[in-house]
Write a protein that holds these residues in place. Structure first.
Motif, PDB file in Angstrom:
ATOM      1  N   ALA A  38       0.786  -1.235   0.020  1.00  0.00           N
ATOM      2  CA  ALA A  38      -0.054  -0.141  -0.045  1.00  0.00           C
ATOM      3  C   ALA A  38       0.878   1.191   0.071  1.00  0.00           C
ATOM      4  N   GLY A  39       0.434   2.194  -0.622  1.00  0.00           N
ATOM      5  CA  GLY A  39       0.964   3.532  -0.454  1.00  0.00           C
ATOM      6  C   GLY A  39       1.069   4.410   0.770  1.00  0.00           C
ATOM      7  N   VAL A  40      -0.110   3.920   1.703  1.00  0.00           N
ATOM      8  CA  VAL A  40      -0.145   4.497   2.862  1.00  0.00           C
ATOM      9  C   VAL A  40      -0.217   3.423   3.982  1.00  0.00           C
ATOM     10  N   PRO A  41       0.660   2.658   4.420  1.00  0.00           N
ATOM     11  CA  PRO A  41       0.471   1.729   5.518  1.00  0.00           C
ATOM     12  C   PRO A  41       0.658   2.487   6.859  1.00  0.00           C
ATOM     13  N   ILE A  42      -0.500   1.907   7.421  1.00  0.00           N
ATOM     14  CA  ILE A  42      -0.990   2.352   8.874  1.00  0.00           C
ATOM     15  C   ILE A  42      -1.016   1.111   9.890  1.00  0.00           C
ATOM     16  N   ALA A  43      -0.462   1.357  11.155  1.00  0.00           N
ATOM     17  CA  ALA A  43      -0.112   0.448  12.148  1.00  0.00           C
ATOM     18  C   ALA A  43      -1.163   0.750  13.329  1.00  0.00           C
ATOM     19  N   MET A  44      -1.683  -0.487  13.856  1.00  0.00           N
ATOM     20  CA  MET A  44      -2.455  -0.037  14.846  1.00  0.00           C
ATOM     21  C   MET A  44      -1.850   0.005  16.224  1.00  0.00           C
ATOM     22  N   GLY A  45      -1.972   0.605  17.239  1.00  0.00           N
ATOM     23  CA  GLY A  45      -1.247   0.908  18.463  1.00  0.00           C
ATOM     24  C   GLY A  45      -1.050  -0.508  19.101  1.00  0.00           C
ATOM     25  N   ASN A  46      -1.897  -1.546  18.773  1.00  0.00           N
ATOM     26  CA  ASN A  46      -1.425  -2.854  19.571  1.00  0.00           C
ATOM     27  C   ASN A  46      -0.707  -3.680  18.383  1.00  0.00           C
ATOM     28  N   ALA A  47      -0.181  -3.145  17.375  1.00  0.00           N
ATOM     29  CA  ALA A  47       0.642  -3.950  16.224  1.00  0.00           C
ATOM     30  C   ALA A  47       1.781  -4.374  16.972  1.00  0.00           C
ATOM     31  N   SER A  48       2.621  -5.603  16.162  1.00  0.00           N
ATOM     32  CA  SER A  48       3.746  -5.857  16.627  1.00  0.00           C
ATOM     33  C   SER A  48       4.816  -4.770  15.929  1.00  0.00           C
ATOM     34  N   GLN A  49       5.850  -5.050  16.487  1.00  0.00           N
ATOM     35  CA  GLN A  49       6.900  -3.811  16.178  1.00  0.00           C
ATOM     36  C   GLN A  49       7.426  -3.934  14.701  1.00  0.00           C
ATOM     37  N   SER A  50       7.318  -4.965  14.234  1.00  0.00           N
ATOM     38  CA  SER A  50       7.829  -5.235  12.851  1.00  0.00           C
ATOM     39  C   SER A  50       6.636  -4.496  12.087  1.00  0.00           C
ATOM     40  N   VAL A  51       5.237  -4.509  12.237  1.00  0.00           N
ATOM     41  CA  VAL A  51       4.235  -3.578  11.613  1.00  0.00           C
ATOM     42  C   VAL A  51       4.493  -2.155  11.952  1.00  0.00           C
ATOM     43  N   ASP A 106     -10.649   2.681  19.337  1.00  0.00           N
ATOM     44  CA  ASP A 106     -11.136   3.055  18.087  1.00  0.00           C
ATOM     45  C   ASP A 106     -10.004   3.465  16.983  1.00  0.00           C
ATOM     46  N   GLY A 107      -8.836   2.808  17.011  1.00  0.00           N
ATOM     47  CA  GLY A 107      -7.656   3.246  16.340  1.00  0.00           C
ATOM     48  C   GLY A 107      -8.101   3.046  14.871  1.00  0.00           C
ATOM     49  N   VAL A 108      -8.930   2.027  14.497  1.00  0.00           N
ATOM     50  CA  VAL A 108      -9.288   1.917  13.042  1.00  0.00           C
ATOM     51  C   VAL A 108     -10.066   3.108  12.553  1.00  0.00           C
ATOM     52  N   ALA A 109     -10.764   3.542  13.429  1.00  0.00           N
ATOM     53  CA  ALA A 109     -11.619   4.859  12.879  1.00  0.00           C
ATOM     54  C   ALA A 109     -10.832   5.949  12.821  1.00  0.00           C
ATOM     55  N   ALA A 110      -9.830   5.980  13.621  1.00  0.00           N
ATOM     56  CA  ALA A 110      -8.737   7.274  13.372  1.00  0.00           C
ATOM     57  C   ALA A 110      -8.144   6.987  12.009  1.00  0.00           C
ATOM     58  N   ALA A 111      -7.896   5.784  12.042  1.00  0.00           N
ATOM     59  CA  ALA A 111      -7.047   5.513  10.742  1.00  0.00           C
ATOM     60  C   ALA A 111      -7.895   5.893   9.443  1.00  0.00           C
ATOM     61  N   ILE A 112      -9.069   5.589   9.685  1.00  0.00           N
ATOM     62  CA  ILE A 112      -9.965   5.764   8.302  1.00  0.00           C
ATOM     63  C   ILE A 112     -10.133   7.271   8.184  1.00  0.00           C
ATOM     64  N   LEU A 113     -10.362   7.985   9.280  1.00  0.00           N
ATOM     65  CA  LEU A 113     -10.676   9.358   9.183  1.00  0.00           C
ATOM     66  C   LEU A 113      -9.392  10.054   8.755  1.00  0.00           C
ATOM     67  N   ASN A 114      -8.251   9.541   8.984  1.00  0.00           N
ATOM     68  CA  ASN A 114      -6.931  10.193   8.624  1.00  0.00           C
ATOM     69  C   ASN A 114      -6.810  10.109   7.083  1.00  0.00           C
ATOM     70  N   CYS A 115      -7.415   8.908   6.215  1.00  0.00           N
ATOM     71  CA  CYS A 115      -7.460   9.085   4.757  1.00  0.00           C
ATOM     72  C   CYS A 115      -8.323   9.770   4.173  1.00  0.00           C
ATOM     73  N   LEU A 116      -9.131  10.237   5.141  1.00  0.00           N
ATOM     74  CA  LEU A 116     -10.234  11.554   4.309  1.00  0.00           C
ATOM     75  C   LEU A 116      -9.375  12.657   4.233  1.00  0.00           C
ATOM     76  N   ASP A 117      -8.502  12.934   5.042  1.00  0.00           N
ATOM     77  CA  ASP A 117      -7.596  14.310   5.065  1.00  0.00           C
ATOM     78  C   ASP A 117      -7.056  14.516   3.524  1.00  0.00           C
ATOM     79  N   PRO A 118      -7.367  15.503   2.691  1.00  0.00           N
ATOM     80  CA  PRO A 118      -6.979  15.533   1.465  1.00  0.00           C
ATOM     81  C   PRO A 118      -5.378  15.783   1.517  1.00  0.00           C
ATOM     82  N   LYS A 119      -4.986  16.277   2.329  1.00  0.00           N
ATOM     83  CA  LYS A 119      -3.410  16.382   2.658  1.00  0.00           C
ATOM     84  C   LYS A 119      -2.435  15.310   2.692  1.00  0.00           C
ATOM     85  N   LEU A 120      -3.320  13.965   3.269  1.00  0.00           N
ATOM     86  CA  LEU A 120      -2.851  12.681   3.064  1.00  0.00           C
ATOM     87  C   LEU A 120      -2.265  12.115   1.737  1.00  0.00           C
TER      88      LEU A 120
END
Length: 272
Positions: A227-240, A254-268
């Motif tokens: 993916a062009g924009v890889p996003i890790a959850m706070g509970n992710a493994s260190q390699s992720v 609700d980390g995944v909700a924050a990740a999705i909302l970040n993707c709505l930002d046109p500056k991303l």
């Protein structure tokens, strides 16, 4: 701009209680209203992937079985599937059965359990969609041969000293991975969530550099790499986390909700 978001399920879209929160559903609805595709890319079997995609309000196409199958969640139709070579699949089951390992055996479009695994999974994996679609047999290997079923994926858990990992690694035609720190997964060689993301993106006409991926475990690494924009959850493994462009809150916050909302930002953008 992000045009497609690929979501892992366990540890990502699902909270620690195995639920999709209202905040996650609302974020997915906002993304889809903004004409961003939101797809599930999970190790779970096809019936569960379709069930959770509908429940979350995702787009119809889903990747299941760690990338070994693509399906249409609106109909349950399997669009494509990759299985283990016949001889390799037989040897995988010979190595895994009879060790008191909690096994999920995915044979084409069937879920097959031995009695020990069924009893264990009723305690550890309380998902009706899974159990309602599973068949319990005394000898899974004989069952697959009798019904001429392929072996698509095996998931093993809960008895680590008995895992035949070295023997499995020595076999041709498979990939060995994991979805947490105490399980193992066997899928066909060349199958992973990154390949699946590329297939989903192609079907929706979205370049990979306009895709975001959100995950938490090592079997998500290929998806995040693709993916062009890889996003890790706070509970992710260190390699992720090391691979991600950003890290959001964990799946209990609700980390995944924050990740999705970040993707709505046109500056991303993929150059973030």
């Amino acid at each position: 701009m992000v045009k497609l978001i690929s979501l892992d399920l366990d540890g990502t879209l699902l909270d620690p209680q195995g639920q999709i929160t209202p905040a996650s559903k609302a974020a997915i609805a906002l993304a889809r209203a903004a004409e961003i595709r939101v797809v599930l890319n999970t190790g779970r079997p096809i019936p569960e992937a379709c069930f959770f995609a509908r429940q979350a309000g995702c787009d119809d196409l889903v990747s299941a079985l760690g990338g070994a199958a693509l399906a249409d969640s609106s109909t349950g139709q399997v669009l494509q599937r990759q299985d283990l070579p016949q001889n390799t699949g037989r040897r995988v089951l010979e190595l895994c059965l009879g060790r008191r390992i909690e096994l999920m055996i995915f044979a084409g479009e069937e879920i097959v359990l031995d009695p020990f695994s069924k009893e264990s999974l009723l305690r550890t994996y309380p998902y009706p969609v899974f159990h309602n679609n599973a068949v319990v047999v005394e000898d899974p290997l004989a069952y697959l041969e009798e019904h001429r079923l392929p072996l698509t994926k095996v998931h093993g858990d809960w008895n680590q000293p008995a895992y035949p990992l070295e023997e499995l690694r020595a076999l041709d035609g498979l990939e060995l991975t994991s979805s947490n720190d105490h399980d193992f997964e066997v899928v066909p060689a060349g199958v992973d969530k990154g390949v699946a993301l590329a297939q989903l993106a192609q079907r929706y006409g979205v370049p990979l550099d306009q895709c975001a991926a959100v995950g938490d475990s090592d079997n998500d690494l290929a998806m995040l790499q693709a993916a062009g924009v890889p996003i890790a959850m706070g509970n992710a493994s260190q390699s992720v986390k090391d691979l991600a462009l950003r890290v959001v809150a964990d799946n209990g916050q609700d980390g995944v909700a924050a990740a999705i909302l970040n993707c709505l930002d046109p500056k991303l953008s993929p150059s973030l």
